[in-house]
Structure formats: C-alpha cells, structure tokens
Design a protein around this motif. Structure first.
Motif, PDB file in Angstrom:
ATOM      1  N   GLN A  55       3.687  -6.045  10.171  1.00  0.00           N
ATOM      2  CA  GLN A  55       3.061  -6.702   9.025  1.00  0.00           C
ATOM      3  C   GLN A  55       1.938  -5.799   8.521  1.00  0.00           C
ATOM      4  O   GLN A  55       0.904  -5.652   9.177  1.00  0.00           O
ATOM      5  N   PRO A  56       2.120  -5.164   7.343  1.00  0.00           N
ATOM      6  CA  PRO A  56       1.079  -4.263   6.832  1.00  0.00           C
ATOM      7  C   PRO A  56      -0.175  -5.031   6.434  1.00  0.00           C
ATOM      8  O   PRO A  56      -0.093  -6.187   6.028  1.00  0.00           O
ATOM      9  N   HIS A  57      -1.326  -4.377   6.578  1.00  0.00           N
ATOM     10  CA  HIS A  57      -2.586  -4.959   6.111  1.00  0.00           C
ATOM     11  C   HIS A  57      -2.655  -4.783   4.603  1.00  0.00           C
ATOM     12  O   HIS A  57      -2.248  -3.760   4.071  1.00  0.00           O
ATOM     13  N   LEU A  58      -3.178  -5.759   3.913  1.00  0.00           N
ATOM     14  CA  LEU A  58      -3.241  -5.700   2.454  1.00  0.00           C
ATOM     15  C   LEU A  58      -4.362  -4.799   1.952  1.00  0.00           C
ATOM     16  O   LEU A  58      -4.222  -4.125   0.944  1.00  0.00           O
ATOM     17  N   SER A  59      -5.488  -4.785   2.654  1.00  0.00           N
ATOM     18  CA  SER A  59      -6.653  -4.071   2.120  1.00  0.00           C
ATOM     19  C   SER A  59      -6.929  -2.735   2.799  1.00  0.00           C
ATOM     20  O   SER A  59      -7.714  -1.947   2.291  1.00  0.00           O
ATOM     21  N   THR A  60      -6.306  -2.466   3.925  1.00  0.00           N
ATOM     22  CA  THR A  60      -6.542  -1.215   4.635  1.00  0.00           C
ATOM     23  C   THR A  60      -5.217  -0.619   5.087  1.00  0.00           C
ATOM     24  O   THR A  60      -4.224  -1.335   5.210  1.00  0.00           O
ATOM     25  N   GLY A  63      -1.288  -1.678   9.973  1.00  0.00           N
ATOM     26  CA  GLY A  63      -0.756  -3.031  10.046  1.00  0.00           C
ATOM     27  C   GLY A  63      -0.783  -3.543  11.467  1.00  0.00           C
ATOM     28  O   GLY A  63      -1.390  -2.954  12.346  1.00  0.00           O
TER      29      GLY A  63
END
Length: 89
Positions: A55-60, A63
């Motif tokens: 699950q990738p991080h949205l802001s950095t 994930g």
C-alpha cells in the motif's frame, strides 16, 4: 449496485477479504473480524490464502506491506451470509 473486484489467483477466482469487509460495512476491526470468520470452519489454502499487499503512502515515497486474504467466491459468499445484513444477502 456495488460489486467486489474479482481477480484470478492460481487459477481460481478470488476476492479480497479487506474489500469484502469494507463492502459489508463491518464495524469490527478487520483482523478481529477475519479471525472470527475463519473460526467458522474455513480452511487456509482451500477457502482462503494469506497474501501481502503493498500500500503506497499518499504523501511520501514508499509504502507499507499489509496482510490480506484472497477468498474463494464460495468462501466470500459464506462469510457474507454470516453477517446477517442486507448487504450480506
């Protein structure tokens, strides 16, 4: 009408347990709910298979690895009926 995404894994049609949990609007935490559902006689590697999803991080950058389960369609149907809700029907 909402529908779950059906994918293929090892030649079988499956759905994500996390997606089913969200679709059914279960209020219990995912891990507690799935542990309880598995206690109804589901067999790992027959009815479901543990999978790891990135699950990738949205802001950095980067994930997190998240645990999910690939449920056979029969297993997903049985779990849905156990919910005793309109969506579960």
């Amino acid at each position: 009408m909402e529908q779950l995404k059906i994918t293929e894994q090892e030649g079988r049609q499956v759905v994500s347990a996390k997606d089913l949990h969200t679709f059914l609007e279960v209020r219990e935490t995912f891990s507690d709910w799935f542990t309880r559902m598995a206690g109804y006689g589901l067999t790992e590697n027959v009815d479901y298979q543990a999978v790891t999803v990135f699950q990738p991080h949205l802001s950095t950058p980067g994930g997190t690895q998240k645990k999910d389960y690939a449920l056979t369609l029969d297993c997903a149907k049985e779990i849905s009926m156990l919910q005793r809700s309109e969506k579960g029907k």
